[in-house]
Design an enzyme around this catalytic site. Structure first.
Site, mmCIF file in Angstrom:
data_model
loop_
_atom_site.group_PDB
_atom_site.id
_atom_site.type_symbol
_atom_site.label_atom_id
_atom_site.label_comp_id
_atom_site.label_asym_id
_atom_site.label_seq_id
_atom_site.Cartn_x
_atom_site.Cartn_y
_atom_site.Cartn_z
ATOM 1 C CG ASP A 217 -7.302 29.474 9.397
ATOM 2 O OD1 ASP A 217 -8.116 29.963 8.588
ATOM 3 O OD2 ASP A 217 -7.159 28.251 9.565
ATOM 4 N NE ARG A 220 -8.368 28.706 15.197
ATOM 5 C CZ ARG A 220 -8.252 29.679 16.098
ATOM 6 N NH1 ARG A 220 -8.294 30.954 15.715
ATOM 7 N NH2 ARG A 220 -8.111 29.395 17.381
ATOM 8 N N GLY A 244 -9.948 25.269 26.348
ATOM 9 C CA GLY A 244 -8.740 25.475 25.550
ATOM 10 C C GLY A 244 -8.718 26.883 24.989
ATOM 11 C CG ASP A 266 -5.042 26.949 27.140
ATOM 12 O OD1 ASP A 266 -5.590 27.077 26.029
ATOM 13 O OD2 ASP A 266 -3.951 26.382 27.294
ATOM 14 C CD GLU A 294 -9.725 16.652 30.926
ATOM 15 O OE1 GLU A 294 -10.071 16.406 29.757
ATOM 16 O OE2 GLU A 294 -8.899 17.551 31.205
ATOM 17 C CD GLU A 309 -9.424 25.727 16.575
ATOM 18 O OE1 GLU A 309 -9.360 24.475 16.593
ATOM 19 O OE2 GLU A 309 -8.447 26.459 16.387
ATOM 20 C CD GLU A 318 -3.641 19.468 18.414
ATOM 21 O OE1 GLU A 318 -3.763 20.080 19.485
ATOM 22 O OE2 GLU A 318 -3.559 20.030 17.310
ATOM 23 C CG HIS A 456 -4.459 26.513 11.252
ATOM 24 N ND1 HIS A 456 -5.787 26.861 11.472
ATOM 25 C CD2 HIS A 456 -4.113 25.696 12.284
ATOM 26 C CE1 HIS A 456 -6.203 26.288 12.590
ATOM 27 N NE2 HIS A 456 -5.213 25.579 13.102
#
Length: 508
Positions: A217, A220, A244, A266, A294, A309, A318, A456
């Site tokens: 993409d 993005r 992430g 991640d 966390e 992102e 999400e 996307h």
């Protein structure tokens, strides 16, 4: 677009503690309201789950929650106040049974002394089908008439309010603990999903295909690269946290922009491939960590810049924004920045072209009437690239999220829209899209609008039951409401009221 479970100090020496993840307390597997040890409201007996505690109330203390619900016309919040009142005042079962007025109506009883399963039990599930024969018919009729007027509003509000209260409960409880222990009041304010749901969520990001889709993409990926490289002065010599991190592409961009150190985290298996990518590209100042943000101790406690992102379909699907909020409250230095800075959500109307392809399709499938699936095709929004020629109205911004101020209630909002028609036709769906903004010295942004280059994320199409004829210049007035899904914190429930009808959708 992933969140982040254990402590890891070096990118080359990180191991996945899958056993620890799989051993998450069985109580969580059983849901939010069941399977938790529950102490009786009137004695010291403890039961393995709340249903047994309710049976004990009825049998040993002669307290029937159904009778209380009917006697005082109690809703979910009245029960919550009652529980906190009992704990605060230590009223006995006998005193409660003799009470004629709800002494717990004061708003102060919404604040609990501490968390317990009684506060999250779904009291709305207690049935009151059988009328109380002791009540006079006129009184019953009065109550039915009054409840009939409130029923529609209550059904729309209760689930959202219940979710809001659970978030508030977690925050209040963590603030109380912070006052006692001297810790951050926000460090424990974490919304948890069912372990099995989250395990599947992170597993989905372990596959090559989803990362190929995101990296290919260009809108993005090029926007993120441009935002970082064109504003390198905000990153030069700074510490950066990539939440992430996936394949590590944003971590590498941050390094190229002059960051002194970059930590990417991640919870997907893809992070191990990302470690190899970082090594092969000889990026010395990037460390990658496998784990849930966390629950993980990072190499550094605080960072100058947080990048991520995190956006999903309809922006909020999400719920990865939860992790950005956690990172901001726990890992961002004073005067630090978050990139992107802001995201906005928008709505517009389109004609019947897609409606015919995806809704009316079920009326005749190779000569077979499958109209039973028509309702499902409306309730589940379509993720599709919308042809700009099909747009019938102007767009309107329905939500605005500033990364420095947004809180965990972000999925829960209501907006009354007025969409002006730009051409005559049949309006058959509303379309949601979002814009992402890097509001720095050199401003950079991208839009997922149908009028822009497709991404996307595509657009989110909310079909209505029957297309409605509109004229150029007409104004379509309605209301859109979003709230966090009760059973899956990463999903959304969306309601749209327009043309005299109420449509319900699930974005999952």
């Amino acid at each position: 677009m992933e969140s982040t479970d254990q402590k890891v100090n070096e990118s080359t020496e990180i191991s996945s503690d899958e056993e620890a993840y799989d051993d998450i307390d069985d109580d969580e597997e059983m849901g939010e309201d069941e399977g938790e040890s529950t102490t009786c409201l009137f004695c010291t007996k403890v039961f393995p789950e709340i249903d047994q505690a309710i049976e004990h109330l009825n049998k040993d203390h002669k307290v029937d929650l159904l009778q209380l619900k009917k006697k005082f016309q109690m809703d979910q919040y009245a029960f919550i106040k009652l529980i906190n009142y009992i704990r605060a005042v230590k009223i006995s079962a006998e005193q409660l049974l003799l009470t004629d007025q709800p002494l717990w109506n004061d708003e102060k009883y919404l604040k609990p002394l501490e968390y317990e399963p009684w506060l999250c039990y779904d009291y709305e599930a207690i049935k009151t089908d059988a009328p109380d024969t002791n009540e006079c018919v006129p009184e019953l009729m009065r109550r039915l008439a009054e409840q009939g007027k409130l029923l529609q509003q209550a059904s729309e509000d209760m689930e959202r309010m219940r979710n809001d209260y659970k978030a508030l409960l977690q925050k209040v409880h963590s603030e109380d603990e912070a006052g006692e222990k001297g810790t951050s009041s926000t460090s424990n304010s974490i919304l948890r999903n069912a372990p099995t749901l989250d395990k599947e969520y992170f597993k989905s990001y372990s596959h090559f295909g989803i990362h190929h889709e995101m990296l290919s993409d260009k809108v993005r990926t090029n926007t993120y690269r441009s935002a970082l490289l064109k504003n390198h002065k905000y990153l030069s010599g700074k510490s950066v946290l990539d939440v992430g991190c996936g394949t590590g592409i944003l971590s590498i961009f941050a390094s190229q922009a002059g960051a002194e150190s970059v930590v990417g985290i991640d919870n997907s298996e893809i992070v191990y491939t990302a470690m190899d990518i970082v090594r092969k590209n000889n990026v010395k100042n990037v460390k990658l960590v496998k784990g849930l943000l966390e629950d993980t101790e990072l190499p550094e406690p605080k960072y100058d810049v947080i990048i991520s992102e995190w956006m999903g379909y309809f922006l909020l699907y999400e719920a990865m924004l939860d992790s950005i909020i956690y990172a901001r409250e726990n890992h961002l230095k004073p005067n630090g920045i978050i990139l992107p800075n802001r995201c906005t959500l928008h709505l517009l109307g389109i004609n019947e072209e897609l409606h015919g392809q995806h809704v009316e399709f079920w009326s005749d499938v190779y000569g077979v009437n499958m109209s039973d699936l028509r309702k499902r095709s409306i309730e589940e929004p379509l993720m599709e690239v919308v042809n700009p020629e099909h747009i019938l109205t102007e767009s309107e911004q329905i939500a605005n999220f500033d990364m420095m101020t947004v809180d965990l209630s972000y999925p829960n909002f209501t907006y009354e829209f007025n969409l002006k028609c730009t051409q005559t036709g049949k309006l058959a769906a509303f379309v949601g899209y979002f814009d992402t903004l890097f509001e720095l010295e050199n401003k950079v942004m991208f839009s997922t609008s149908p009028d822009e280059t497709p991404t996307h994320w595509k657009q989110t199409v909310f079909f209505i039951d029957q297309p409605q004829a509109v004229q150029k210049g007409d104004v379509i007035s309605g209301k859109i409401s979003s709230r966090r899904h009760h059973g899956d914190v990463r999903a959304l429930r969306v309601d749209i009221e327009a043309f005299g009808k109420h449509h319900k959708y699930t974005v999952d």
